[in-house]
Design a protein around this motif. Sequence first.
Motif, mmCIF file in Angstrom:
data_model
loop_
_atom_site.group_PDB
_atom_site.id
_atom_site.type_symbol
_atom_site.label_atom_id
_atom_site.label_comp_id
_atom_site.label_asym_id
_atom_site.label_seq_id
_atom_site.Cartn_x
_atom_site.Cartn_y
_atom_site.Cartn_z
ATOM 1 N N PHE A 1 46.811 19.658 36.288
ATOM 2 C CA PHE A 1 46.976 19.955 37.716
ATOM 3 C C PHE A 1 47.132 21.456 37.918
ATOM 4 O O PHE A 1 48.096 22.063 37.451
ATOM 5 N N HIS A 2 46.176 22.053 38.628
ATOM 6 C CA HIS A 2 46.238 23.482 38.943
ATOM 7 C C HIS A 2 45.543 23.754 40.279
ATOM 8 O O HIS A 2 44.624 23.038 40.674
ATOM 9 N N MET A 3 45.999 24.817 40.952
ATOM 10 C CA MET A 3 45.327 25.351 42.134
ATOM 11 C C MET A 3 45.314 26.866 41.967
ATOM 12 O O MET A 3 46.311 27.530 42.216
ATOM 13 N N THR A 4 44.213 27.402 41.502
ATOM 14 C CA THR A 4 44.148 28.833 41.203
ATOM 15 C C THR A 4 43.285 29.582 42.206
ATOM 16 O O THR A 4 42.421 29.000 42.872
ATOM 17 N N LEU A 5 43.557 30.858 42.321
ATOM 18 C CA LEU A 5 42.750 31.763 43.137
ATOM 19 C C LEU A 5 41.679 32.356 42.232
ATOM 20 O O LEU A 5 41.969 33.216 41.398
ATOM 21 N N ILE B 1 41.738 22.828 40.841
ATOM 22 C CA ILE B 1 40.939 23.379 41.938
ATOM 23 C C ILE B 1 41.015 24.897 41.881
ATOM 24 O O ILE B 1 42.072 25.478 41.610
ATOM 25 N N SER B 2 39.896 25.552 42.153
ATOM 26 C CA SER B 2 39.865 27.017 42.261
ATOM 27 C C SER B 2 39.341 27.390 43.644
ATOM 28 O O SER B 2 38.347 26.812 44.106
ATOM 29 N N VAL B 3 39.992 28.332 44.284
ATOM 30 C CA VAL B 3 39.586 28.787 45.614
ATOM 31 C C VAL B 3 39.104 30.232 45.519
ATOM 32 O O VAL B 3 39.879 31.119 45.116
ATOM 33 N N PRO B 4 37.844 30.508 45.858
ATOM 34 C CA PRO B 4 37.368 31.901 45.873
ATOM 35 C C PRO B 4 38.237 32.746 46.803
ATOM 36 O O PRO B 4 38.537 32.334 47.930
ATOM 37 N N THR B 5 38.657 33.891 46.315
ATOM 38 C CA THR B 5 39.611 34.725 47.039
ATOM 39 C C THR B 5 39.081 36.150 47.165
ATOM 40 O O THR B 5 38.553 36.714 46.211
ATOM 41 N N PHE B 6 39.253 36.714 48.356
ATOM 42 C CA PHE B 6 38.796 38.074 48.624
ATOM 43 C C PHE B 6 39.994 38.939 49.004
ATOM 44 O O PHE B 6 40.696 38.650 49.979
#
Length: 385
Positions: free
Chosen positions: A171-175, A90-95
């Motif tokens: 398995f990953h959770m990246t910004l 999963i990737s989460v858009p980050t500001f």
Amino acid sequence: MSLLLVVAAGLVSLASPAFAQDAIPITQPLRGYYTYGKHSGVSAEAALSGAAAATTVPMGLYAVTSSRDDNRYSGVIVGRSPFFHGSRTISVPTFIVPVKVHMPGGAVFDPGVADSSCLGGKVPTTVTQNSPLFQSVAFTMNGVSIGTTQYADAFLRAEFWKNVSVTGNRFHMTLSPITTLAEQTFDVPTGEGASFNDEECDNLGIIDYNTWDSYVQGTLIPFVAAHGGGTTSFPLFVLYNVVMADPYVSGTSDNCCILGYHNSFASPVQTYGVADFDSNGGFSGVADVSGMSHEVNEWVNDPLGNNPTPAWGHIGQVSGCQGNFEVGDPLSGTLFPSVTLSSFTYHLQELAFFSWFYGSPSIGTGTTEFSDNDTFTSDAGSVCE
């Protein structure tokens, strides 16, 4: 929003003044600590429903029976659940939003300006962008190679290692993607903050927590939304040598110092983080992005601030008892081994594993490790009283 504040038990800076002209002398010890907002209006089920509908950041459910009290607990973490097999990247858009703080007395704390006296001429915003929070490096935790990734992803993989390692590198959770928006300016209202001199490298700014957080929710969150953000992204607001008091008492350093927090509000849920980039040196076990690493990882593991655990405490910054899944609080002031990137040595905070809160055996890296750098070698133990 209800807010639980816990006072640090060991992050103390004594101040004896060599006064700057525009700074108030600090006349008492300061204690650095972190806090969180508890979103009482949204259940785990509602949050998961929003995540499934892609109206919030992705969230996954966990449920576990704790060996510490034999009770069943459930909560949500950012990304896919580590308790199910399969591909779960999963990737989460980050500001990243740097914020210049302009005090009523004229002092300015600006993360966008090179600091030659305390940061070797580097720009705090640039150093933040180049940090292991947003850039990939090779991480080893408790003797286990986690892979080359960002710190939050590496920690998430490490704390659930016995579950996720069987999927290899899936398995990953990246910004990502990471967008740095134009610096914003917070003009602190009269009586709501000031610059203080504390014998360390730079002056320290102290502002009122509630005044600041109202500005975040009322002004900065809409600014991010107008520039491509929103409830499906994670905004991180970066201060420079500015901390918070709750409440701020005009002209004093009373009730200080909140070094960072994560929070959430509204429905669909908007989550966000706030952290001080520290070059002041006045808080033990705190430097540069360590406060950010605390808050980003707590956001990942407890995005709503209300994931319940058996009560734990009398450790780290928690002098009493606490009952939620805040991975940074038990080890506040304890640093992970430093990481050098782009000719800068970064300091990240060590963090407590999922198993430390819920009980043995550990499902994290190592054999008997319950944190990502071997400080905890057993779980939190008996339920706190």
